[in-house]
Motif scaffolding. Structure first.
Motif: not given
Length: 612
Positions: A127-152
């Motif tokens: 419901l957040d109109d100010d949050l675009t899917y691009t921003d959300l996907a960028e945050a989730l992509t960084s989270f997935l990359a950190a999970s691979h690099d730092l989380g093992g």
């Protein structure tokens, strides 16, 4: 879900991407959970801040040890993911990715999948109109990359983000997105399989409601279609055999660790701390203590080496005994060799063929009844209308027959796949149990042999300890006797040295008296010269001469007294010197006789042997 809120940096460096547990609900007083926290990284020191690999290890151990073992859900709390501020490395900021009300269940994949699914389905995010899917996907992509690099995490263990179109469609239709790890996404060749895969990877589609007013033939067709669609939406579970292999490997590692941990404890002698470089002789005061300490250290070294050799021998014996254990794999071979899929396929095919045959007959009868009713209602209409109805009847029959046959074949294949998957999982569980039982049998056998070997090794080392104790006591008595003899010799030597020093002092006194005698003799000569000079002078010096004569007589008397003292002292010193020389000669002869005693004994034995 909050975004971009600053938090204090933890005292320990947790990496550029980390997790923080807020409002923790974890029962840290639970013995199992307390032990898991203590054994997992530095969680105990950094709580509630965690590294990603520590969060991964914590959730996996909670799932295996607590959730799966007790069939209970383990609550964690809210897990917020933080990252270092690029502009100020001393600060961390929230990434906006949060695993709210996190719980560890027996069937979860991993915390990354749970977090991504929760973020994509979170109502506030959608419901957040100010949050675009691009921003959300960028945050989730960084989270997935950190999970691979730092989380093992491996890439196959992470989910794949949906496209913007699929996410937008899910938001518009209020559909639930359910992502799975990449390793569980199986592509099938059939269109139905492709539809099921797409359904499982992205969302749980709700059934579309039917119209309230339809004809009976259309209702029957749509009913069959809705049933087949609902059946096709269920995605068959994918069996992961990694836990089975892991548990079997862990059992093997447990046996190897038991054998490696076999140790023999021995008793050691108490030793005093000594200087290794210290040099002692038998007449030293600490000779016995130093020699006994060295002997005791050598005995302790021998005991430790003996214990290590005994332990190594028993480890080799245990390893050989385990390799000789016969593994009974008959039950596993029989279970794997059984052809259980063919009867299942035949049974499912027969049951659904019969059910769909009856449904097909009922549907055809309903169509026939509709046709008869329509003919009765329209028998006054033109022949062309009747022909059209007959044509529609034929087309509907062919269409319904084709659709029901396709749906029947699809459901048969789907249910066969489900049963095969379930049965395969059951068989793998049985194989896992049989392998685990065999590993437990080996482990118990190793434990029994370890107990027996421990007892034998302890008895061996106890006997060795007793023998060394007797030997050390004998050596102690030898050292004491040698020390006492050395002390006797040193006492005689000290007495001779003291007598020598006394005689040296007497000699010095004699030398002093001789020097004093020479001085007085020189004075006497001087006085006699002065007297001669005074006697040659005139009478006016008579008085001085008489006075000098008196002084001369007095000096002569003193000189005679000194000469007598010197002669008496010289005689006494000569007597003392003769006695000292006699004592020193006796001491040297006694010491020489003691040193030459072993050689004389050997000489006498040699002479005795030569005479005999």
């Amino acid at each position: 879900m909050p975004w971009l809120k600053t938090r204090k940096r933890p005292s320990i460096d947790l990496g550029a991407y980390r997790a923080q547990i807020v409002k923790s609900n974890l029962d840290r007083e639970n013995p199992l959970i307390k032990n898991i926290i203590a054994e997992t990284g530095q969680i105990a020191q950094t709580w509630p801040n965690l590294k990603l690999d520590e969060l991964k290890a914590l959730t996996e151990k909670l799932q295996q040890t607590v959730a799966t073992a007790t069939a209970e859900v383990v609550p964690l709390g809210d897990v917020s993911f933080l990252t270092v501020d690029p502009q100020n490395p001393k600060k961390v900021v929230e990434t906006g990715i949060t695993w709210e009300k996190a719980t560890v269940k027996p069937d979860i994949e991993n915390f990354v999948v749970e977090t991504v699914n929760q973020v994509l389905n979170d109502e506030q995010v959608r419901l957040d109109d100010d949050l675009t899917y691009t921003d959300l996907a960028e945050a989730l992509t960084s989270f997935l990359a950190a999970s691979h690099d730092l989380g093992g995490f491996a890439y196959q263990e992470l989910p794949e983000l949906p496209s913007e179109e699929k996410y937008g469609e899910a938001v518009e239709n209020n559909k639930i997105i359910h992502l799975l790890p990449k390793r569980l996404i199986v592509s099938e060749a059939a269109p139905v399989g492709q539809q099921a895969n797409e359904q499982a990877s992205n969302d749980d589609v709700q059934a579309t409601p039917t119209k309230p007013e339809v004809k009976s033939s259309e209702a029957a067709s749509e009913s069959v279609s809705a049933t087949s669609q609902a059946s096709s939406e269920a995605t068959p579970a994918v069996v992961n055999d990694e836990p089975v292999k892991a548990q079997f490997d862990n059992s093997t590692v447990t046996i190897a660790s038991l054998i490696k941990a076999f140790d023999v404890k021995t008793s050691f002698f108490k030793t005093a701390s000594i200087d290794e470089q210290q040099v002692v002789v038998p007449e030293s005061d600490n000779y016995v203590d130093v020699m006994m300490a060295r002997e005791t250290q050598e005995a302790n070294t021998f005991m430790q080496q003996t214990a290590d050799k005994v332990a190594d021998a028993y480890r080799e014996t245990l390893t050989q005994n385990i390799t000789d254990v016969h593994e009974d794999t008959q039950a596993i071979d029989e279970l794997l060799a059984t052809d259980w899929q063919t009867p299942v396929k035949q049974q499912v095919t027969q049951r659904h063929t019969k059910d769909y045959g009856e449904r097909l007959d009922n549907s055809l009868q309903a169509l026939e009844s509709d046709y008869q009713q329509a003919v009765a209602d329209e028998e006054q209409r033109h022949t062309q209308t009747l022909a059209k109805l007959e044509q529609n009847l034929t087309a509907d029959k062919a269409k319904t027959t084709e659709k029901l046959t396709a749906d029947r074949d699809q459901i048969i294949q789907h249910e066969i796949a489900q049963i095969i998957t379930t049965q395969t999982q059951y068989i793998e569980q049985e194989v896992q149990q049989l392998r685990y039982n065999q590993a437990e049998f080996k482990r118990h056998k190793v434990i029994d042999q370890i107990v027996t070997g421990q007892k034998e090794a302890n008895e061996l080392l106890t006997n060795t300890y007793r023998q060394l104790s007797g030997g050390l006591e004998v050596r102690r008595q030898d050292f004491i006797q040698e020390h006492e003899q050395a002390l006797g010799i040193r006492q005689d030597s000290d007495q001779a040295q003291a007598e020598k020093e006394r005689l040296q002092f007497a000699n010095a006194e004699v030398l002093n008296l001789e020097e004093r005698h020479d001085q007085l003799k020189s004075v006497r000569i001087d006085l006699e010269g002065q007297i001669g000079q005074l006697q040659a002078e005139s009478s006016k010096w008579q008085f001085r001469a008489e006075t000098a004569q008196e002084d001369l007589e007095r000096v002569k008397q003193q000189l005679a007294t000194v000469n007598q003292q010197y002669e008496h002292r010289l005689q006494s010193d000569q007597v003392d010197l003769a006695q000292h020389q006699q004592l020193a000669q006796q001491a040297r002869q006694a010491k020489l006789a003691k040193w030459l005693h072993p050689f004389k004994s050997r000489q006498k034995e040699t002479e005795h042997v030569s005479q005999s």
